[in-house]
Design an enzyme around this catalytic site. Structure first.
Site, PDB file in Angstrom:
ATOM      1  N   HIS A 361     -16.566  12.217 -36.642  1.00  0.00           N
ATOM      2  CA  HIS A 361     -16.055  10.853 -37.078  1.00  0.00           C
ATOM      3  C   HIS A 361     -14.787  10.541 -36.380  1.00  0.00           C
ATOM      4  CE1 HIS A 361     -15.072   6.407 -38.613  1.00  0.00           C
ATOM      5  NE2 HIS A 361     -14.594   7.237 -39.929  1.00  0.00           N
ATOM      6  N   ASP A 378      -9.111   2.740 -39.807  1.00  0.00           N
ATOM      7  CA  ASP A 378     -10.338   3.376 -39.485  1.00  0.00           C
ATOM      8  C   ASP A 378     -11.573   2.294 -39.133  1.00  0.00           C
ATOM      9  OD1 ASP A 378     -12.098   7.037 -40.118  1.00  0.00           O
ATOM     10  OD2 ASP A 378     -13.409   4.540 -41.911  1.00  0.00           O
ATOM     11  N   CYS A 428     -17.835   4.268 -33.201  1.00  0.00           N
ATOM     12  CA  CYS A 428     -16.358   4.580 -33.864  1.00  0.00           C
ATOM     13  C   CYS A 428     -15.778   4.458 -32.881  1.00  0.00           C
ATOM     14  CB  CYS A 428     -16.764   5.086 -35.235  1.00  0.00           C
ATOM     15  SG  CYS A 428     -17.520   7.432 -34.470  1.00  0.00           S
TER      16      CYS A 428
END
Length: 475
Positions: A361, A378, A428
Site C-alpha cells: 500500500h 491515505d 493507491c
C-alpha cells in the site's frame, strides 16, 4: 528450273526462278488483267487502261471532296443538311451577319432574316437562297457591302462543300431569358444566396477513406511517441481530425472507434520492447510505463520520476524524497540516510513530500516547513502513526545536524480524513501522485475514483513528455 502457270485455256509465260541470298526461290509476279471488261484474255474497252493490282492496303481518300454542280437543284445530301429553322431559332451565321450589318444591334435584338437560311458547317459558312442555290463560300471576312449584296451572290455553277456535321442552331428565346442577355445594357448581379458556403465542410462531405487515412497517420505517430496505446483517449483522435478536417465528426464516432480497434489489434503482436524514457538519472522502460495501464499497481520508478518532474516544475521549492528513502530510514535510521540531503537545505523548502510504501500500500506524508506541520494522506483512510513518528524523528535529527535550532521543537501532526478515497485495491499509487501534484501547486483535492482512468493516461503522457500537463500557475 522453270515453272509454268496455267490460266484458263491459255498458258502464262514461264518465269525464270531467282535464288535469293538465303537460298529460297523467288519469282516475279506478273500483274493480273482486270475482269471488269470481259473474260481474261480479251481486250479492254475503249478508254480503259490495264490496271495493275498492287499489294497492301489501299490508302484512305481525303475526308472532304469538292464537286461541281451540274444543275440548278441542290443534291439530296445538301437538302438533308440544310434545313429551315423554326420561327424562334436563328443560326450562328445569321447572328454574325445581322450584327455586322447594324453595329448598334444587340444579340437579343437580332432576328432571323426573311429570305435566307444559313447554317454553320464545321467552321465553313454556307448560305442557301429561296431558289435552293448556294453561293460560293466567302474566303475573306464579311463586310457591310457584302451584307448588302447578299442576294446577288447566287451562281448556278457554285461549288458545294459537304461535311458530315449537322447544323448548329442557337435558341434565341433561351438567350433572351438568360440573366446575362436581358435588355438594359448591363448584367444582373448574381445573388450571394445562390453561392454555396465552402468555409466549412460538413461531415457528410468528408469521405471515409480520408478519415481512415488521417486516423492511421495519427495512430502511427502516437505509437512512436508513447510506445503503446495505453494513454490513448478518444478526445485525442477527435481533436486531431477536427484540426485537419475543420468539421465536427460526432456522427462518425462508431466508425472511428472501429478503425482504431482494427489498427491496435494489428500492432498487438509487435510491441516496442526497446522503448525507453530517460530523464536526468531516471530511466523508464515500457514495462514500467505499463504499470499505469488499467488496474495495475504503480511501481517505484514511476513514483520517483514523477516526483522529479514536480521538483523541476516548481523550481525546487518542493523537495520530493525518493520512494526508497523511508525504507532505508526504517532499516538503518538517520545515519543510513544522512548523506541523502548532504547538498539540500530542507528547511529552505516550502513543502516536503515523502511517499511511503508499506508492504502493498502507498501513502503520503507531507512536511509544511514554515508551519512546522506534518500531514498524513491515505486513500483508504488508514492511519499509520508509526510512520509519522519516524518522519518527525528524522526532521529533528536533521535540524540538529544542520544546526537549525528553530526547527528542533514545536512540530505538530495532522491526519487528513476529508480527502478523495479510492474504491478499489489498485489505485493507491495513482492517488498518491495526484495528492503530490495538487499539494505542490496549491490546488484543492477535487478528484474522485472515477477520474483515475484519465489520471493514469495523463501521468503516462507526462512521463513520456518529461513535462507536467495542466499546470495551473507557477508556484
Amino acid at each position: 528450273m522453270r515453272v509454268r502457270v496455267y490460266n484458263g485455256s491459255e498458258q502464262a509465260e514461264s518465269v525464270p526462278a531467282e535464288m535469293s541470298e538465303n537460298g529460297r526461290s523467288r519469282r516475279k509476279r506478273v500483274p493480273k488483267q482486270c475482269d471488269c471488261c470481259g473474260p481474261n484474255g480479251k481486250g479492254h474497252a475503249t478508254g480503259h487502261h490495264q490496271i495493275a493490282k498492287k499489294r497492301g492496303r489501299r490508302r484512305a481518300e481525303p475526308v472532304s471532296e469538292v464537286e461541281v454542280a451540274t444543275d440548278n437543284h441542290v443534291s439530296s445530301a445538301v437538302v438533308d443538311l440544310v434545313s429551315t429553322p423554326e420561327p424562334d431559332e436563328i443560326t450562328v451565321w445569321e447572328v454574325q451577319q445581322a450584327m455586322l450589318c447594324d453595329p448598334t444591334t444587340t444579340l437579343s435584338e437580332a432576328g432571323p432574316p426573311a429570305s435566307d437560311s444559313t447554317a454553320l458547317h464545321n467552321g465553313i459558312v454556307a448560305s442557301t437562297t429561296a431558289n435552293g442555290d448556294r453561293p460560293e463560300t466567302p474566303a475573306a471576312p464579311v463586310t457591310q457591302s457584302d451584307c448588302l449584296g447578299l442576294d446577288q451572290m447566287v451562281d448556278d455553277n457554285a461549288m458545294e462543300v459537304e461535311h458530315a456535321i449537322f447544323p448548329v442552331y442557337l435558341n434565341t428565346k433561351a438567350l433572351w431569358d438568360h440573366r446575362y442577355c436581358k435588355r438594359g445594357g448591363h448584367w444582373e448581379a448574381v445573388s450571394t444566396e445562390e453561392l454555396p458556403d465552402l468555409s466549412q465542410s460538413s461531415s457528410a462531405e468528408v469521405q471515409d477513406d480520408h478519415i481512415i487515412e488521417l486516423i492511421h497517420e495519427f495512430l502511427e505517430n502516437f505509437y512512436e511517441k508513447y510506445g503503446s496505446f495505453i494513454p490513448l483517449i478518444e478526445e485525442d483522435i477527435l481533436e486531431y481530425l477536427n484540426k485537419h478536417l475543420n468539421t465536427d465528426l460526432k456522427d462518425r464516432k462508431k466508425m472511428i472507434s472501429t478503425e482504431v480497434m482494427k489498427y491496435k489489434s494489428g500492432l498487438a503482436c509487435a510491441p516496442m520492447n526497446f522503448f525507453k524514457v530517460t530523464y536526468n538519472k531516471h530511466i523508464l522502460a515500457l514495462d514500467d510505463l505499463a504499470t499505469l495501464d488499467d488496474q495495475n499497481w504503480v511501481n517505484d520508478q514511476i513514483i520517483n520520476m514523477y516526483g522529479e518532474l514536480i521538483m523541476e516544475t516548481t523550481n525546487h521549492k518542493i523537495h520530493f524524497f525518493n520512494s526508497f528513502f523511508y525504507r532505508q530510514l526504517v532499516a538503518k535510521g538517520y545515519e543510513g540516510v544522512k548523506r541523502w540531503t548532504k547538498k539540500v537545505d530542507l528547511f529552505s523548502k516550502r513543502l516536503l513530500l515523502v511517499p511511503v510504501h508499506l508492504e502493498i500500500h502507498w501513502s503520503l506524508i507531507t512536511v509544511d516547513v514554515s508551519k512546522q506541520n506534518i500531514n498524513f494522506y491515505d486513500s483508504q483512510g488508514i492511519l499509520f502513526k508509526f510512520a509519522v513518528d519516524n518522519i518527525l524523528k528524522y526532521i529533528l535529527a536533521e535540524a540538529k545536524e544542520k544546526k537549525q535550532t528553530a526547527f528542533q521543537k514545536g512540530w505538530k501532526m495532522t491526519v487528513n480524513k476529508t480527502i478523495p478515497q479510492q474504491k478499489n485495491d489498485n489505485d493507491c499509487g495513482v492517488f498518491v501522485l495526484e495528492y503530490c501534484k495538487c499539494l505542490a501547486f496549491k490546488e484543492p483535492l477535487l478528484f474522485t475514483q472515477e477520474d483515475m482512468p484519465k489520471v493514469r493516461k495523463r501521468i503516462y503522457k507526462e512521463l513520456c513528455d518529461c513535462k507536467l500537463l495542466d499546470v495551473p500557475k507557477p508556484v
